[in-house]
Design a protein around this motif. Structure first.
Motif: not given
Length: 119
Positions: A55-62, A88-93, A95-97
């Protein structure tokens, strides 16, 4: 249990299973400190914890940093923290990091539960 007006944390306990913390809403600069405090308290009582991030709608570096800090806290305390169902957005973050190689990430809560052994 609610962490603030934007982020919700619901804790579910089931006999023979690791504690499940369901997170709903944005995990960002404004909500991450509260989530960190709440999950740290949960880890003191339940060292085996699954964070359901479906249910996470957004995730930033914090938010990403908070997940890593919670994982390390669990390890230092002799416990285990896994992440299930990140969007998906968090999975990309992750993976990239390269955090996907440090933080145990599973597609579903059921997959994560299987790694904790028989119930």
């Amino acid at each position: 249990m609610s962490t603030d007006a934007n982020l919700r944390l619901d804790v579910r306990e089931e006999a023979g299973r690791p504690t499940l913390a369901v997170i709903t809403g944005p995990l960002d600069l404004h909500t991450a400190p509260s989530l960190h405090r709440q999950v740290t308290l949960i880890l003191h009582q339940s060292p085996s914890l699954i964070l359901d991030l479906t249910g996470v709608t957004y995730c930033d570096s914090s938010g990403l940093n908070t997940l890593l800090r919670l994982h390390l806290h669990a390890q230092d305390s002799g416990g285990r923290l896994t992440v299930a169902g990140p969007p998906a957005q968090l999975v990309r973050m992750l993976t990239v990091t390269g955090m996907d190689t440090v933080l145990p990430v599973y597609g579903t809560v059921a997959e994560s539960q299987e790694t904790y052994g028989p119930s």
